[in-house]
Design an enzyme around this catalytic site. Sequence first.
Site, PDB file in Angstrom:
ATOM      1  N   THR A 131       0.823  -1.200   0.000  1.00 26.93           N
ATOM      2  CA  THR A 131       0.000   0.000   0.000  1.00 26.93           C
ATOM      3  C   THR A 131       0.862   1.256   0.000  1.00 26.93           C
ATOM      4  OG1 THR A 131      -1.456   1.288   1.446  1.00 26.93           O
ATOM      5  CG2 THR A 131      -0.103  -0.341   2.520  1.00 26.93           C
ATOM      6  N   ASP A 132       0.301   2.359  -0.470  1.00 28.52           N
ATOM      7  CA  ASP A 132       1.019   3.640  -0.409  1.00 28.52           C
ATOM      8  C   ASP A 132       1.131   4.156   1.032  1.00 28.52           C
ATOM      9  OD1 ASP A 132      -1.652   4.350   0.021  1.00 28.52           O
ATOM     10  OD2 ASP A 132      -1.691   5.935  -1.494  1.00 28.52           O
ATOM     11  N   GLU A 133       0.347   3.556   1.959  1.00 29.85           N
ATOM     12  CA  GLU A 133       0.343   4.086   3.331  1.00 29.85           C
ATOM     13  C   GLU A 133       1.690   3.889   4.034  1.00 29.85           C
ATOM     14  OE1 GLU A 133      -3.320   3.482   5.478  1.00 29.85           O
ATOM     15  OE2 GLU A 133      -4.433   3.162   3.625  1.00 29.85           O
ATOM     16  N   TYR A 157      -1.544  -0.325  11.056  1.00 30.34           N
ATOM     17  CA  TYR A 157      -1.726  -1.004   9.756  1.00 30.34           C
ATOM     18  C   TYR A 157      -0.530  -0.740   8.856  1.00 30.34           C
ATOM     19  CZ  TYR A 157      -3.211  -1.554   4.863  1.00 30.34           C
ATOM     20  OH  TYR A 157      -3.263  -1.867   3.526  1.00 30.34           O
ATOM     21  N   LYS A 161       2.405  -3.258   7.311  1.00 29.05           N
ATOM     22  CA  LYS A 161       2.644  -3.442   5.869  1.00 29.05           C
ATOM     23  C   LYS A 161       4.089  -3.049   5.523  1.00 29.05           C
ATOM     24  CE  LYS A 161       0.187  -4.559   3.002  1.00 29.05           C
ATOM     25  NZ  LYS A 161      -0.208  -5.891   2.464  1.00 29.05           N
TER      26      LYS A 161
HETATM   27  P1  NAD Z   1      -9.551  -7.248   2.491  1.00 29.25           P
HETATM   28  O1  NAD Z   1      -9.524  -6.953   3.950  1.00 29.25           O
HETATM   29  O2  NAD Z   1     -10.795  -6.977   1.709  1.00 29.25           O
HETATM   30  O3  NAD Z   1      -9.205  -8.803   2.247  1.00 29.25           O
HETATM   31  C1  NAD Z   1      -8.177  -9.453   2.936  1.00 29.25           C
HETATM   32  C2  NAD Z   1      -8.353 -10.957   2.717  1.00 29.25           C
HETATM   33  O4  NAD Z   1      -7.280 -11.617   3.406  1.00 29.25           O
HETATM   34  C3  NAD Z   1      -9.650 -11.532   3.274  1.00 29.25           C
HETATM   35  O5  NAD Z   1     -10.245 -12.405   2.342  1.00 29.25           O
HETATM   36  C4  NAD Z   1      -9.211 -12.280   4.520  1.00 29.25           C
HETATM   37  O6  NAD Z   1     -10.053 -13.397   4.837  1.00 29.25           O
HETATM   38  C5  NAD Z   1      -7.809 -12.710   4.137  1.00 29.25           C
HETATM   39  N1  NAD Z   1      -6.967 -12.946   5.309  1.00 29.25           N
HETATM   40  C6  NAD Z   1      -6.811 -12.135   6.393  1.00 29.25           C
HETATM   41  N2  NAD Z   1      -5.995 -12.705   7.284  1.00 29.25           N
HETATM   42  C7  NAD Z   1      -5.609 -13.903   6.759  1.00 29.25           C
HETATM   43  C8  NAD Z   1      -4.761 -14.943   7.215  1.00 29.25           C
HETATM   44  N3  NAD Z   1      -4.154 -14.886   8.402  1.00 29.25           N
HETATM   45  N4  NAD Z   1      -4.556 -16.015   6.406  1.00 29.25           N
HETATM   46  C9  NAD Z   1      -5.166 -16.082   5.184  1.00 29.25           C
HETATM   47  N5  NAD Z   1      -6.009 -15.144   4.730  1.00 29.25           N
HETATM   48  C10 NAD Z   1      -6.221 -14.059   5.504  1.00 29.25           C
HETATM   49  O7  NAD Z   1      -8.308  -6.497   1.874  1.00 29.25           O
HETATM   50  P2  NAD Z   1      -8.160  -5.743   0.469  1.00 29.25           P
HETATM   51  O8  NAD Z   1      -8.685  -4.370   0.612  1.00 29.25           O
HETATM   52  O9  NAD Z   1      -8.651  -6.613  -0.603  1.00 29.25           O
HETATM   53  O10 NAD Z   1      -6.566  -5.644   0.388  1.00 29.25           O
HETATM   54  C11 NAD Z   1      -5.807  -6.703  -0.172  1.00 29.25           C
HETATM   55  C12 NAD Z   1      -4.344  -6.353  -0.112  1.00 29.25           C
HETATM   56  O11 NAD Z   1      -4.113  -5.142  -0.840  1.00 29.25           O
HETATM   57  C13 NAD Z   1      -3.814  -6.095   1.293  1.00 29.25           C
HETATM   58  O12 NAD Z   1      -2.525  -6.637   1.376  1.00 29.25           O
HETATM   59  C14 NAD Z   1      -3.789  -4.590   1.414  1.00 29.25           C
HETATM   60  O13 NAD Z   1      -2.784  -4.171   2.296  1.00 29.25           O
HETATM   61  C15 NAD Z   1      -3.476  -4.184  -0.011  1.00 29.25           C
HETATM   62  N6  NAD Z   1      -3.979  -2.851  -0.428  1.00 29.25           N
HETATM   63  C16 NAD Z   1      -5.294  -2.520  -0.223  1.00 29.25           C
HETATM   64  C17 NAD Z   1      -5.750  -1.272  -0.656  1.00 29.25           C
HETATM   65  C18 NAD Z   1      -7.200  -0.882  -0.495  1.00 29.25           C
HETATM   66  O14 NAD Z   1      -7.546   0.280  -0.784  1.00 29.25           O
HETATM   67  N7  NAD Z   1      -8.093  -1.752  -0.097  1.00 29.25           N
HETATM   68  C19 NAD Z   1      -4.872  -0.377  -1.286  1.00 29.25           C
HETATM   69  C20 NAD Z   1      -3.532  -0.771  -1.464  1.00 29.25           C
HETATM   70  C21 NAD Z   1      -3.099  -2.011  -1.049  1.00 29.25           C
HETATM   71  P1  TYD Z   2     -10.703   4.110   4.558  1.00 31.95           P
HETATM   72  O1  TYD Z   2     -11.691   3.699   3.519  1.00 31.95           O
HETATM   73  O2  TYD Z   2     -10.791   3.497   5.913  1.00 31.95           O
HETATM   74  O3  TYD Z   2      -9.246   3.908   3.920  1.00 31.95           O
HETATM   75  P2  TYD Z   2      -7.777   4.384   4.488  1.00 31.95           P
HETATM   76  O4  TYD Z   2      -7.897   4.713   5.917  1.00 31.95           O
HETATM   77  O5  TYD Z   2      -6.972   3.159   4.243  1.00 31.95           O
HETATM   78  O6  TYD Z   2      -7.376   5.551   3.635  1.00 31.95           O
HETATM   79  O7  TYD Z   2     -10.808   5.685   4.752  1.00 31.95           O
HETATM   80  C1  TYD Z   2     -10.642   6.583   3.661  1.00 31.95           C
HETATM   81  C2  TYD Z   2     -10.666   7.993   4.229  1.00 31.95           C
HETATM   82  O8  TYD Z   2     -11.982   8.246   4.737  1.00 31.95           O
HETATM   83  C3  TYD Z   2      -9.714   8.181   5.400  1.00 31.95           C
HETATM   84  O9  TYD Z   2      -9.167   9.493   5.348  1.00 31.95           O
HETATM   85  C4  TYD Z   2     -10.608   8.047   6.627  1.00 31.95           C
HETATM   86  C5  TYD Z   2     -11.948   8.563   6.138  1.00 31.95           C
HETATM   87  N1  TYD Z   2     -13.129   7.945   6.743  1.00 31.95           N
HETATM   88  C6  TYD Z   2     -14.142   8.735   7.295  1.00 31.95           C
HETATM   89  O10 TYD Z   2     -14.062   9.983   7.284  1.00 31.95           O
HETATM   90  N2  TYD Z   2     -15.223   8.124   7.856  1.00 31.95           N
HETATM   91  C7  TYD Z   2     -15.358   6.765   7.901  1.00 31.95           C
HETATM   92  O11 TYD Z   2     -16.371   6.241   8.454  1.00 31.95           O
HETATM   93  C8  TYD Z   2     -14.327   5.950   7.319  1.00 31.95           C
HETATM   94  C9  TYD Z   2     -14.419   4.455   7.339  1.00 31.95           C
HETATM   95  C10 TYD Z   2     -13.230   6.586   6.741  1.00 31.95           C
END
Ligand code: NAD
Ligand code: TYD
Length: 351
Positions: A131-133, A157, A161
């Site tokens: 992630t970019d975070e 988080y 990562k």
């Molecule tokens: P998500 O929370 O929707 O899905 C995570 C999945 O991992 C779930 O299916 C969960 O059951 C599985 N999981 C969790 N713990 C586990 C374990 N111990 N063993 C096996 N499986 C397990 O997450 P997402 O939003 O789809 O993100 C997927 C990946 O992409 C992550 O690594 C996250 O850091 C990265 N990412 C997410 C975003 C975003 O905006 N959602 C952006 C950049 C990177």
């Molecule tokens: P989120 O979807 O949790 O992603 P991330 O924290 O990984 O960026 O949140 C996106 C943005 O929205 C973040 O700045 C937090 C804000 N946010 C709210 O203002 N209210 C909410 O209920 C949630 C879940 C997020």
Amino acid sequence: MEKILITGGAGFIGSHVAKRFVNTYPQYHIYNLDALTYAGNLENLREIERAPNYTFIKGDITQADQVSQLFTQHDFKGVIHLAAESHVDRSITNPSAFVMTNVIGTVNLLNAAKAAWQDDLAAHLFYHISTDEVYGSLHQPEDFFVETTPYDPQSPYSASKASSDHFVRAYHNTYGLPIVISNCSNNYGPYQFPEKLIPLFINNIRHQKPLPVYGKGENVRDWLYVVDHAQAIDTVFHKGKVGETYNIGGFNEWKNIDLVKLLCKVTDQQLGQPVGTAEQLITFVKDRAGHDLRYAIDAKKIMNELGWQPSLQFEEGLQKTVEWYLANGDWLDHITTGAYQKYYEQQYERR
Ligand code: NAD
Ligand code: TYD
């Protein structure tokens, strides 16, 4: 058929990646390893669950024995590692779960891959999705995250990562494990768990519940449609250079409050209610602890070197996203009632 392991394929991004690979590459057999935590939802994978080149494996990456056994059973040519705890707010209340899955789980996979692949490392690839975070928060308007931006994670988080990224690079440097990493900005689109901003707010509008905007809504996020991320992952997996990192994003920054107002407008229009109705649900609440101010990805490297481009403008992606959630109220309701967690027993344990 080449065996590819996708971890976390029952989650939001992982399910898009699994579907893309199963549908696009009949020459691969996709194994989806997922623990089905609260974030895992097999309903996301209905369209491929009976595909001949797809197998679901319920398993936990924190269990080293399970993971190494899997690598002994199957000669995986590649791993696309997405399994993670992914929600910042949950990491603030329970950081240890993030250390377990994101750090220990990743190291377990690295150990298993290293042991199984040692005789022919070059024929394999460990692709770590990040992630970019990990880069922390930007404060100058002219600044962007590039691949060489020093890591400065601010939440449990992002710290977990960042740690996993360091381990992946360390296994490359120390043991020659062929790895590639990508760091993507915030994703949005169908099948995102309704704890994240966009699906949570659409669901709350469906139920006329308050829309809790943290602080003053001044924080900035950079949004990418999940299907474009899945396409970028496909590109990096096939064309990325071993040992490299690629930032993924669509140069699409939004201040939270502006995004929420646009989301309200689009949802009003699609629900056929007067524009302004949903906006009345906006409620400013206590800010998230340590809330990063701004994320913004410079994605020129993947665009120039690998030729990837996002396919959708944000307004179009948001329209499609709202349309999907409103048309798939059952999917949302199965999550809020907990019914989605019975899918495994109902569909898999009986077979
Ligand atoms: P998500 O929370 O929707 O899905 C995570 C999945 O991992 C779930 O299916 C969960 O059951 C599985 N999981 C969790 N713990 C586990 C374990 N111990 N063993 C096996 N499986 C397990 O997450 P997402 O939003 O789809 O993100 C997927 C990946 O992409 C992550 O690594 C996250 O850091 C990265 N990412 C997410 C975003 C975003 O905006 N959602 C952006 C950049 C990177
Ligand atoms: P989120 O979807 O949790 O992603 P991330 O924290 O990984 O960026 O949140 C996106 C943005 O929205 C973040 O700045 C937090 C804000 N946010 C709210 O203002 N209210 C909410 O209920 C949630 C879940 C997020």
